[in-house]
Design a protein around this motif. Structure first.
Motif, short mmCIF file in Angstrom:
data_model
loop_
_atom_site.label_atom_id
_atom_site.label_comp_id
_atom_site.label_asym_id
_atom_site.label_seq_id
_atom_site.Cartn_x
_atom_site.Cartn_y
_atom_site.Cartn_z
N THR A 143 0.83 -1.20 0.00
CA THR A 143 0.00 0.00 0.00
C THR A 143 0.87 1.25 0.00
OG1 THR A 143 -1.73 -1.19 1.18
CG2 THR A 143 -1.86 1.21 1.21
N ALA A 144 1.92 1.25 0.78
CA ALA A 144 2.83 2.40 0.86
C ALA A 144 3.90 2.36 -0.23
CB ALA A 144 3.49 2.45 2.22
N GLU A 145 3.91 1.28 -1.02
CA GLU A 145 4.94 1.07 -2.04
C GLU A 145 6.33 1.19 -1.42
OE1 GLU A 145 4.08 3.74 -5.28
OE2 GLU A 145 2.24 2.66 -5.80
N MET A 146 6.53 0.42 -0.35
CA MET A 146 7.73 0.53 0.46
C MET A 146 8.31 -0.86 0.75
SD MET A 146 7.92 1.87 4.39
CE MET A 146 7.21 0.39 5.11
N VAL A 147 9.63 -0.94 0.72
CA VAL A 147 10.35 -2.14 1.15
C VAL A 147 11.43 -1.69 2.13
CG1 VAL A 147 11.83 -4.06 0.46
CG2 VAL A 147 9.93 -3.35 -1.02
N ILE A 148 11.49 -2.35 3.27
CA ILE A 148 12.55 -2.10 4.24
C ILE A 148 13.35 -3.39 4.39
CG2 ILE A 148 13.08 -1.66 6.68
CD1 ILE A 148 10.53 0.04 6.82
N TYR A 200 4.06 7.69 7.29
CA TYR A 200 4.72 8.94 6.94
C TYR A 200 4.83 9.09 5.42
CZ TYR A 200 8.36 12.36 6.17
OH TYR A 200 9.08 13.44 5.70
N LEU A 201 5.28 8.03 4.75
CA LEU A 201 5.44 8.09 3.30
C LEU A 201 4.10 8.33 2.60
CD1 LEU A 201 8.04 5.24 2.76
CD2 LEU A 201 8.44 7.71 2.60
N MET A 202 3.06 7.66 3.06
CA MET A 202 1.74 7.84 2.43
C MET A 202 1.20 9.24 2.68
SD MET A 202 -0.06 4.10 2.63
CE MET A 202 -0.40 4.24 4.34
N ASN A 203 1.40 9.78 3.88
CA ASN A 203 0.95 11.14 4.18
C ASN A 203 1.75 12.17 3.39
OD1 ASN A 203 -1.05 10.34 5.95
ND2 ASN A 203 0.29 10.46 7.73
N LYS A 204 3.05 11.93 3.24
CA LYS A 204 3.89 12.85 2.49
C LYS A 204 3.45 12.90 1.03
CE LYS A 204 8.70 14.14 1.97
NZ LYS A 204 8.52 15.49 2.46
N GLU A 205 3.13 11.74 0.46
CA GLU A 205 2.68 11.69 -0.93
C GLU A 205 1.34 12.41 -1.08
OE1 GLU A 205 1.33 8.50 -4.29
OE2 GLU A 205 3.06 8.02 -3.05
N THR A 206 0.45 12.24 -0.11
CA THR A 206 -0.84 12.92 -0.16
C THR A 206 -0.65 14.43 -0.12
OG1 THR A 206 -1.91 11.06 0.94
CG2 THR A 206 -3.08 13.16 1.00
N GLU A 207 0.27 14.90 0.74
CA GLU A 207 0.54 16.34 0.81
C GLU A 207 1.12 16.87 -0.50
OE1 GLU A 207 3.19 16.84 4.10
OE2 GLU A 207 1.69 16.25 5.57
#
Length: 71
Positions: A27-32, A60-67
């Motif tokens: 969903t966040a398009e993230m890999v750690i 954080y990443l999803m909120n940053k993209e929304t902003e």
């Protein structure tokens, strides 16, 4: 082994001993990728801090993209 985490983002992870983790959040398009040598081999000691931290990064990443995109 791969583990389904059943969280709101449908994340899953490959997990090894001593904290080794590949955490995938589609969903966040993230890999750690976490390389670790935690003193105890059981993930149960690490999960109470690690899993919420991974989710916080995704949020954080999803909120940053929304902003940025306004979507």
């Amino acid at each position: 082994m791969w583990w389904l985490l059943h969280n709101k983002n449908q994340a899953f992870a490959a997990r090894g001993v001593h904290g080794q983790t590949i955490y995938v959040d589609p969903t966040a398009e993230m890999v750690i990728v976490r390389l670790s040598s935690f003193p105890q081999a059981k993930n149960g000691y690490i999960d109470p801090t690690s899993l919420p931290a991974y989710q916080a990064v995704a949020d954080y990443l999803m909120n940053k993209e929304t902003e940025t995109t306004g979507q």
